[in-house]
Motif scaffolding. Structure first.
Motif, PDB file in Angstrom:
ATOM      1  N   ALA A 369       0.638  -1.279   0.082  1.00  0.00           N
ATOM      2  CA  ALA A 369      -0.064   0.148  -0.054  1.00  0.00           C
ATOM      3  C   ALA A 369       0.801   1.233   0.019  1.00  0.00           C
ATOM      4  O   ALA A 369       0.605   2.221  -0.740  1.00  0.00           O
ATOM      5  N   SER A 370       2.049   1.356   0.818  1.00  0.00           N
ATOM      6  CA  SER A 370       2.868   2.314   0.632  1.00  0.00           C
ATOM      7  C   SER A 370       3.634   2.741  -0.669  1.00  0.00           C
ATOM      8  O   SER A 370       3.690   3.755  -1.073  1.00  0.00           O
ATOM      9  N   GLU A 371       4.014   1.612  -1.047  1.00  0.00           N
ATOM     10  CA  GLU A 371       4.522   1.485  -2.569  1.00  0.00           C
ATOM     11  C   GLU A 371       3.511   2.222  -3.529  1.00  0.00           C
ATOM     12  O   GLU A 371       3.978   2.946  -4.566  1.00  0.00           O
ATOM     13  N   ILE A 372       2.190   1.542  -3.533  1.00  0.00           N
ATOM     14  CA  ILE A 372       1.460   2.236  -4.355  1.00  0.00           C
ATOM     15  C   ILE A 372       0.930   3.603  -4.139  1.00  0.00           C
ATOM     16  O   ILE A 372       1.022   4.517  -5.120  1.00  0.00           O
ATOM     17  N   LYS A 373       0.887   4.039  -2.821  1.00  0.00           N
ATOM     18  CA  LYS A 373       0.725   5.460  -2.515  1.00  0.00           C
ATOM     19  C   LYS A 373       1.821   6.468  -3.183  1.00  0.00           C
ATOM     20  O   LYS A 373       1.711   7.445  -3.726  1.00  0.00           O
ATOM     21  N   GLU A 374       3.212   6.084  -3.098  1.00  0.00           N
ATOM     22  CA  GLU A 374       4.427   6.748  -3.698  1.00  0.00           C
ATOM     23  C   GLU A 374       4.145   6.742  -5.151  1.00  0.00           C
ATOM     24  O   GLU A 374       4.428   7.968  -5.946  1.00  0.00           O
ATOM     25  N   LYS A 375       3.826   5.632  -5.626  1.00  0.00           N
ATOM     26  CA  LYS A 375       3.694   5.519  -7.318  1.00  0.00           C
ATOM     27  C   LYS A 375       2.393   6.698  -7.912  1.00  0.00           C
ATOM     28  O   LYS A 375       2.628   7.345  -8.603  1.00  0.00           O
ATOM     29  N   THR A 376       1.383   6.743  -7.021  1.00  0.00           N
ATOM     30  CA  THR A 376       0.122   7.499  -7.193  1.00  0.00           C
ATOM     31  C   THR A 376       0.580   8.924  -7.324  1.00  0.00           C
ATOM     32  O   THR A 376       0.389   9.595  -7.968  1.00  0.00           O
ATOM     33  N   GLU A 377       1.187   9.275  -6.102  1.00  0.00           N
ATOM     34  CA  GLU A 377       1.847  10.981  -6.019  1.00  0.00           C
ATOM     35  C   GLU A 377       2.765  11.253  -7.166  1.00  0.00           C
ATOM     36  O   GLU A 377       2.749  12.246  -7.529  1.00  0.00           O
TER      37      GLU A 377
END
Length: 520
Positions: A369-377
């Motif tokens: 979830a943290s990695e997805i958040k970073e990519k989304t940003e």
């Protein structure tokens, strides 16, 4: 030891009867009373159990029968026409009562000897050390029999009471000697107290505990061999005991209390082990007594003492048999508890493994979830850049606004927005399928990642605008931005998809489409 017992049995006609047995020790016989079932009412039975067995008088109903039997080692306690279910109770009573008769005879012998000593001591006018020694020898002999439990408590108490009275008489004559003893006892008490104070200081200073412990043992042995008054002996013994406890606490620490986390089965198991240990030690002590009595049988001087020891051996054997039955039950319970503890242990291990697995799954979900958040940003930043480029086209100085141009630029902006929106939706979809349905959701991700068609629409819109207005520099800037975003978005989505399904052939087909469009 009970002198009377009550139990149910059957007569020669197999009719139920109530049986009451009474030992007459002085006459070396047993009185057996039998009551037919119609005479043995519930009220009468309770009176026999609660009153008659304890020595109280109970009126027997008319119609009961009485049988006198001599107490013999070889003959049975009950006549042949009376049968009982509790044969073990009869066997034990026979052994105990035979011992009781012999013990009573021994008490009578000591009573006669004590009467002779009483006459001699009452005739004394002053203290006689010889009489004191005779009393000590007599009491030592009696005390030995008491220690070996060859005398009943009531007999031992009577002998002790009479002996104490004679000792009191001798002590009155020995008042001056006692005064001297008190003086000596006080001096020795002070010496021992000083040595114990010195040991206490050594313990507080943290000196070697092993030498201190050995010194305490030496003091204890000297204390046992030293004459003190009763009061001084009691005080000094208490101080020696406290010193031992203090040294043990320093050496081993304070004893730990049992933890509250121990399961109920484990607590029961530990208690059972303690009970088994006590029972085994009790049986071992009884066996040791048998060995001792057997050894003493051949060394006895009198026939009476030999008979007492033989009777005592029989009594102890019956007691051992009873204890062994109880021990076997406890051992069976121990086996059952051990099996239950193994099951409980296996169940606890499974629960622990499940908790560890849940913990790992939670950590993995949080990490993805943290990695997805970073990519989304990161994608949001690229979307912002594209929107700024589109706004820059609309604000070219000196250019006349054209409705069609606005429409084309709007299409560019809308198309870019849709492309970015699809990318964001795709990334979110990747996050949702991190669980158990990755294989089912990946096809949806491929359908949503249709960058090529949308990018081609953007390129066609840019070319059309370029033919109508002269804004090569701005359009080229937009195209570069679009290409850069496309590459980065594709790269990020492939990176995320590779994490979930590393060798998915769908990615290769997507790459081929992009390559074809670039060639065009």
């Amino acid at each position: 030891m009970k002198r009377k017992i009550v139990l149910w049995g059957h007569d020669e006609n197999d009719k139920k009867i109530l049986i009451a047995l009474e030992l007459v020790a002085k006459e070396n016989k047993v009185n057996i009373y039998t009551f037919e079932e119609q005479l043995a009412t519930e009220l009468f039975y309770n009176l026999m159990m609660d009153d008659w067995r304890l020595g109280k008088e109970v009126n027997f109903p008319e119609g009961f029968k009485t049988v006198e039997r001599p107490l013999s080692v070889t003959e049975d306690l009950l006549p042949e026409n009376i049968k009982v279910h509790r044969t073990d109770l009869i066997s034990r009573a026979k052994a105990e009562w035979h011992f009781a008769v012999l013990s009573s005879k021994l008490y009578e012998l000591y009573g006669t000897e004590l009467e002779d000593l009483k006459e001699k001591i009452n005739a004394l006018k002053e203290y006689d050390n010889k009489a004191w020694d005779e009393m000590k020898a007599f009491w030592s002999k009696v005390q030995k029999q008491i220690f070996e439990k060859n005398l009943f408590r009531e007999h031992a108490d009577k002998l002790s009471e009479q002996t104490n009275a004679l000792f009191s008489r001798l002590k009155e004559l020995r008042t001056k000697a006692n005064a001297e003893l008190e003086k000596v006892s006080k001096e020795k008490f002070d010496v021992f107290s000083a040595r114990l104070d010195e040991i206490g200081e050594k313990v507080e200073k943290g000196l070697g505990l092993n030498p201190i412990f050995e010194e305490l043992k030496k003091i204890q042995n000297e204390f046992k061999d030293t004459e003190f008054t009763r009061q001084d002996r009691s005080k000094l013994w208490k101080r020696i005991d406290e010193s031992f406890k203090k040294v043990k606490e320093k050496k081993y620490g304070k004893p730990q209390s049992s933890g509250g986390g121990v399961s109920r089965i484990e607590r029961r198991y530990q208690g059972l082990l303690s009970a088994i240990d006590k029972m085994e030690r009790s049986i071992a002590r009884d066996q040791k007594d048998i060995n001792f009595q057997s050894k003493k049988v051949d060394e006895t001087d009198g026939q009476l003492e030999m008979q007492i020891r033989q009777a005592k051996i029989k009594m102890i054997e019956e007691r051992i048999n009873s204890k062994k039955d109880k021990l076997n039950e406890m051992l069976a319970t121990r086996t059952d508890l051990e099996a239950r503890m193994e099951k409980e242990k296996a169940r606890a291990e499974k629960v622990l493994e499940k908790k560890e697995l849940e913990k790992v799954k939670k950590e993995m979900k949080e990490k993805i979830a943290s990695e997805i958040k970073e990519k989304t940003e990161s994608l949001s930043e690229e979307e912002k850049r594209l929107r700024e480029a589109a706004d820059a086209i609309n604000e070219i100085p000196g250019k006349k606004k054209d409705l069609k141009k606005d429409t084309m630029l709007g299409a560019i902006s809308t198309t870019l927005g849709e492309a970015i929106g699809d990318v964001v939706d795709t990334v979110k979809a990747v996050g949702e399928v991190v669980g158990d349905k990755v294989e089912e959701k990946i096809d949806e991700i491929k359908e949503k990642v249709e960058f090529d068609e949308k990018v081609e629409k953007v390129k066609e819109a840019v070319d059309e605008v370029k033919e109508k207005i002269d804004m090569d520099a701005k359009v080229e800037k937009v195209k570069e931005a679009v290409e850069e975003v496309k590459e980065k978005v594709t790269e990020q989505v492939e990176h995320i998809a590779d994490k979930i399904i590393p060798d998915d052939p769908g990615n290769e087909s997507s790459d081929e489409v992009v390559s074809d469009s670039e060639e065009e």
